[in-house]
Design a protein around this motif. Sequence first.
Motif, PDB file in Angstrom:
ATOM      1  N   ALA A 244       0.815  -1.218   0.000  1.00  0.00           N
ATOM      2  CA  ALA A 244       0.000   0.000   0.000  1.00  0.00           C
ATOM      3  C   ALA A 244       0.849   1.268   0.000  1.00  0.00           C
ATOM      4  CB  ALA A 244      -0.932   0.012   1.213  1.00  0.00           C
ATOM      5  N   ILE A 245       2.098   1.171   0.444  1.00  0.00           N
ATOM      6  CA  ILE A 245       2.964   2.348   0.547  1.00  0.00           C
ATOM      7  C   ILE A 245       3.640   2.596  -0.793  1.00  0.00           C
ATOM      8  CG2 ILE A 245       5.022   3.289   1.679  1.00  0.00           C
ATOM      9  CD1 ILE A 245       4.153   1.751   4.206  1.00  0.00           C
ATOM     10  N   LYS A 246       3.434   3.787  -1.338  1.00  0.00           N
ATOM     11  CA  LYS A 246       3.890   4.106  -2.685  1.00  0.00           C
ATOM     12  C   LYS A 246       5.190   4.901  -2.721  1.00  0.00           C
ATOM     13  CE  LYS A 246       0.126   2.205  -4.155  1.00  0.00           C
ATOM     14  NZ  LYS A 246       0.192   0.829  -4.701  1.00  0.00           N
ATOM     15  N   ALA A 247       5.548   5.571  -1.624  1.00  0.00           N
ATOM     16  CA  ALA A 247       6.742   6.408  -1.628  1.00  0.00           C
ATOM     17  C   ALA A 247       7.293   6.493  -0.214  1.00  0.00           C
ATOM     18  CB  ALA A 247       6.423   7.808  -2.148  1.00  0.00           C
ATOM     19  N   ILE A 248       8.615   6.629  -0.103  1.00  0.00           N
ATOM     20  CA  ILE A 248       9.294   6.698   1.191  1.00  0.00           C
ATOM     21  C   ILE A 248      10.230   7.893   1.206  1.00  0.00           C
ATOM     22  CG2 ILE A 248      10.766   5.488   2.854  1.00  0.00           C
ATOM     23  CD1 ILE A 248      10.050   2.871   1.371  1.00  0.00           C
ATOM     24  N   SER A 249      10.154   8.667   2.277  1.00  0.00           N
ATOM     25  CA  SER A 249      11.113   9.740   2.534  1.00  0.00           C
ATOM     26  C   SER A 249      11.989   9.325   3.700  1.00  0.00           C
ATOM     27  CB  SER A 249      10.384  11.042   2.879  1.00  0.00           C
ATOM     28  OG  SER A 249       9.611  11.495   1.798  1.00  0.00           O
ATOM     29  N   PHE A 250      13.293   9.483   3.541  1.00  0.00           N
ATOM     30  CA  PHE A 250      14.238   9.088   4.591  1.00  0.00           C
ATOM     31  C   PHE A 250      15.330  10.132   4.721  1.00  0.00           C
ATOM     32  CE2 PHE A 250      18.448   7.392   5.548  1.00  0.00           C
ATOM     33  CZ  PHE A 250      18.240   6.842   6.816  1.00  0.00           C
ATOM     34  N   VAL A 251      15.709  10.421   5.959  1.00  0.00           N
ATOM     35  CA  VAL A 251      16.890  11.224   6.251  1.00  0.00           C
ATOM     36  C   VAL A 251      17.674  10.487   7.314  1.00  0.00           C
ATOM     37  CG1 VAL A 251      17.787  13.407   7.148  1.00  0.00           C
ATOM     38  CG2 VAL A 251      15.759  13.407   5.686  1.00  0.00           C
ATOM     39  N   GLY A 252      18.985  10.307   7.101  1.00  0.00           N
ATOM     40  CA  GLY A 252      19.795   9.601   8.086  1.00  0.00           C
ATOM     41  C   GLY A 252      21.125   9.182   7.503  1.00  0.00           C
ATOM     42  N   GLY A 253      21.683   8.104   8.038  1.00  0.00           N
ATOM     43  CA  GLY A 253      23.005   7.657   7.652  1.00  0.00           C
ATOM     44  C   GLY A 253      23.026   6.843   6.377  1.00  0.00           C
ATOM     45  N   ASP A 254      24.244   6.609   5.884  1.00  0.00           N
ATOM     46  CA  ASP A 254      24.438   5.902   4.624  1.00  0.00           C
ATOM     47  C   ASP A 254      23.862   4.483   4.637  1.00  0.00           C
ATOM     48  OD1 ASP A 254      25.771   8.125   3.806  1.00  0.00           O
ATOM     49  OD2 ASP A 254      27.643   7.106   3.300  1.00  0.00           O
ATOM     50  N   ARG A 255      24.174   3.741   5.685  1.00  0.00           N
ATOM     51  CA  ARG A 255      23.801   2.331   5.700  1.00  0.00           C
ATOM     52  C   ARG A 255      22.290   2.149   5.606  1.00  0.00           C
ATOM     53  NH1 ARG A 255      25.575  -2.102  10.352  1.00  0.00           N
ATOM     54  NH2 ARG A 255      24.578  -3.919   9.380  1.00  0.00           N
ATOM     55  N   ALA A 256      21.570   2.848   6.475  1.00  0.00           N
ATOM     56  CA  ALA A 256      20.108   2.719   6.463  1.00  0.00           C
ATOM     57  C   ALA A 256      19.524   3.281   5.176  1.00  0.00           C
ATOM     58  CB  ALA A 256      19.516   3.438   7.671  1.00  0.00           C
ATOM     59  N   GLY A 257      20.045   4.431   4.726  1.00  0.00           N
ATOM     60  CA  GLY A 257      19.509   5.057   3.525  1.00  0.00           C
ATOM     61  C   GLY A 257      19.680   4.215   2.283  1.00  0.00           C
ATOM     62  N   LYS A 258      20.836   3.615   2.134  1.00  0.00           N
ATOM     63  CA  LYS A 258      21.071   2.764   0.968  1.00  0.00           C
ATOM     64  C   LYS A 258      20.190   1.515   1.023  1.00  0.00           C
ATOM     65  CE  LYS A 258      25.804   4.354   0.150  1.00  0.00           C
ATOM     66  NZ  LYS A 258      27.242   3.995   0.167  1.00  0.00           N
ATOM     67  N   HIS A 259      20.001   0.988   2.224  1.00  0.00           N
ATOM     68  CA  HIS A 259      19.118  -0.179   2.380  1.00  0.00           C
ATOM     69  C   HIS A 259      17.686   0.173   1.997  1.00  0.00           C
ATOM     70  CE1 HIS A 259      17.274  -3.731   4.222  1.00  0.00           C
ATOM     71  NE2 HIS A 259      16.416  -2.903   4.817  1.00  0.00           N
ATOM     72  N   ILE A 260      17.205   1.296   2.491  1.00  0.00           N
ATOM     73  CA  ILE A 260      15.824   1.709   2.202  1.00  0.00           C
ATOM     74  C   ILE A 260      15.646   1.992   0.721  1.00  0.00           C
ATOM     75  CG2 ILE A 260      14.161   3.593   2.558  1.00  0.00           C
ATOM     76  CD1 ILE A 260      15.190   3.688   5.481  1.00  0.00           C
ATOM     77  N   PHE A 261      16.627   2.668   0.119  1.00  0.00           N
ATOM     78  CA  PHE A 261      16.514   2.975  -1.306  1.00  0.00           C
ATOM     79  C   PHE A 261      16.483   1.693  -2.130  1.00  0.00           C
ATOM     80  CE2 PHE A 261      18.259   3.912  -5.497  1.00  0.00           C
ATOM     81  CZ  PHE A 261      17.431   4.946  -5.900  1.00  0.00           C
ATOM     82  N   ALA A 262      17.399   0.774  -1.836  1.00  0.00           N
ATOM     83  CA  ALA A 262      17.463  -0.463  -2.615  1.00  0.00           C
ATOM     84  C   ALA A 262      16.208  -1.306  -2.426  1.00  0.00           C
ATOM     85  CB  ALA A 262      18.710  -1.260  -2.219  1.00  0.00           C
ATOM     86  N   ARG A 263      15.799  -1.480  -1.190  1.00  0.00           N
ATOM     87  CA  ARG A 263      14.650  -2.345  -0.917  1.00  0.00           C
ATOM     88  C   ARG A 263      13.345  -1.685  -1.351  1.00  0.00           C
ATOM     89  NH1 ARG A 263      14.461  -6.373   4.185  1.00  0.00           N
ATOM     90  NH2 ARG A 263      12.319  -7.167   3.999  1.00  0.00           N
ATOM     91  N   GLY A 264      13.238  -0.374  -1.113  1.00  0.00           N
ATOM     92  CA  GLY A 264      12.021   0.315  -1.515  1.00  0.00           C
ATOM     93  C   GLY A 264      11.845   0.362  -3.015  1.00  0.00           C
ATOM     94  N   THR A 265      12.899   0.718  -3.747  1.00  0.00           N
ATOM     95  CA  THR A 265      12.784   0.803  -5.210  1.00  0.00           C
ATOM     96  C   THR A 265      12.599  -0.588  -5.823  1.00  0.00           C
ATOM     97  OG1 THR A 265      15.211   0.832  -5.381  1.00  0.00           O
ATOM     98  CG2 THR A 265      14.078   2.946  -5.410  1.00  0.00           C
ATOM     99  N   ALA A 266      13.191  -1.608  -5.210  1.00  0.00           N
ATOM    100  CA  ALA A 266      12.983  -2.973  -5.712  1.00  0.00           C
ATOM    101  C   ALA A 266      11.520  -3.372  -5.609  1.00  0.00           C
ATOM    102  CB  ALA A 266      13.850  -3.963  -4.930  1.00  0.00           C
ATOM    103  N   ASN A 267      10.823  -2.757  -4.662  1.00  0.00           N
ATOM    104  CA  ASN A 267       9.383  -3.015  -4.518  1.00  0.00           C
ATOM    105  C   ASN A 267       8.528  -2.003  -5.272  1.00  0.00           C
ATOM    106  OD1 ASN A 267       9.364  -5.368  -2.858  1.00  0.00           O
ATOM    107  ND2 ASN A 267      10.009  -4.107  -1.115  1.00  0.00           N
ATOM    108  N   GLY A 268       9.161  -1.233  -6.156  1.00  0.00           N
ATOM    109  CA  GLY A 268       8.413  -0.328  -7.020  1.00  0.00           C
ATOM    110  C   GLY A 268       8.028   0.988  -6.383  1.00  0.00           C
ATOM    111  N   LYS A 269       8.658   1.347  -5.279  1.00  0.00           N
ATOM    112  CA  LYS A 269       8.296   2.581  -4.584  1.00  0.00           C
ATOM    113  C   LYS A 269       9.193   3.732  -5.022  1.00  0.00           C
ATOM    114  CE  LYS A 269       7.160  -0.212  -0.524  1.00  0.00           C
ATOM    115  NZ  LYS A 269       5.765  -0.424  -0.879  1.00  0.00           N
TER     116      LYS A 269
END
Length: 532
Positions: A244-269
């Motif tokens: 149901a979640i279509k977009a994610i905004s994140f601010v923080g460190g490299d490790r978490a941000g890269k994980h969120i970007f990779a996993r979120g975009t892999a799920n089409g977000k």
Amino acid sequence: MLAATSARPATAALAAALARRSLASAAAPPKVKSIINGEVFESSSNVWHKVVDPATQEVVCLVPESTKDEMEAAAKSAAETFKTWSKSTVLTRQKVMLDLQALIRRDTDLLAASITREQGKTLADARGDVFRGLQVVEHAAAMPTLQMGEHLPVATDMDTYTIRQPLGVTAGVCPFNFPAMIPLWMFPMATATGNTMVLKPSERDPSAAVHLVQLAHEAGLPNGAVNVIHGTHDAVNFVCDHPAIKAISFVGGDRAGKHIFARGTANGKRVQANLGAKNHAVILPDCNVNATLNALVGAAFGAAGQRCMALPVAIFVGKAREMIPELVERAKKLKVSAGCEPDTDVGPLISAAALQRAESIVADSEKLGARVVLDGRGIKVEKYPNGHFLGPTIVVQPAAKSLAETTQLPCYTEEIFAPVLTILEADTLDQALELINANKYGNGTAVFTNSGAAARKFAMEVDVGQVGINVPIPVPLPMFAFTGSRGSIQGDINFYGKSGVNFYTQIKTVTALWKAEDAVSSQANVVMPTMK
């Protein structure tokens, strides 16, 4: 946790008193609430994390790991509310933002006291944290203009126009260093454009975000428009994976941000992720010495260095290096203490681990030849013997023969996120530019000079998203966007401003034909339209 309906104190004195209040006598620390479908409730989780005052080690409150059922309920509530909120008029959404900004002003002192107690920054800086977020809310109130589409008559009786429509359920994942400002970068822009949101505050200082969402409901935001969950890895992965979640905004460190970007975009977000930084200041010999020194001290050591737009690196060009001893003397004068104490300049670091890491980086750099010309390690604050304090620290890189040698020490390669300033020296502006452009990050930079030509050359040639000319922390006001670049962001749409509207909306193009002759003619046209 502070109630959203508490009256605003008459002065900051009450906020200071609140910040100093000891919770040691409390039978049990209060539990931070979750918010789902407008209900403010205590989680049923059996996993709770301690939120600790960095200056005293007192447990301020407990924050849960939201259960799977609670997170599912948050996403479901947001999806249901989107069906009606997305159809609300832009004037309805504007009024919520107008009322929200008034409520934030009312409760600024309470929010600041909460931030100081949980995060450690000074009360003045905590108020600034709230104020910079408030500016985004005020900008979101301009949504009737910001969300306008475009229109053009493209042929006889034919028009093409665009509509900016909301995406659906969005998510926000927040860092510890700006407990008010960053949530206000996210949910006001998301909801003002017609979206709903699942918000996850930092587990280290969550109360300000919860308070702000309560204020949004008080301002008229419907139940379910912003739902607050808590947690760490499981909560992050939930927002990356939930359909149901279509977009994610994140601010923080490299490790978490890269994980969120990779996993979120892999799920089409759609994902915008602000990551780490290593901002440089370039000091030219013709600068205003007094103003420059004050700017460097404030930007390097303010907020205990715990901001992504701090200036942890200063490059002194040519004779500007003669300013270094005076820089050290001014940094020595900063007061290190708890954020609630009057006249404190540098508060504690967020945790014992953060303090240990910063001290280790300085020690490792010293072993490799760096000179520690101001050493804040081991500082003792009399009233707060248990605080995570690091005094202002200045490290000078040893002379090097090459760019690679200049930038190899840990105090330069690591984002320390502490009141540590690394000093480099360069012979020319071109050498300084080479250093900055070789760094992997591109968040912010500044040049200090009285030369318009040098300033323009710097602004045009530096490969960094946000440039200050005699401005140490060039964070743009909300009518512009936060434009960090290169290794400091993943995703190609920035926060707030017009970029924020672009991130939280999708463009629909409509082409309409209303032929005047159709009102009277019965003859079909079988020829390919030429749109003359």
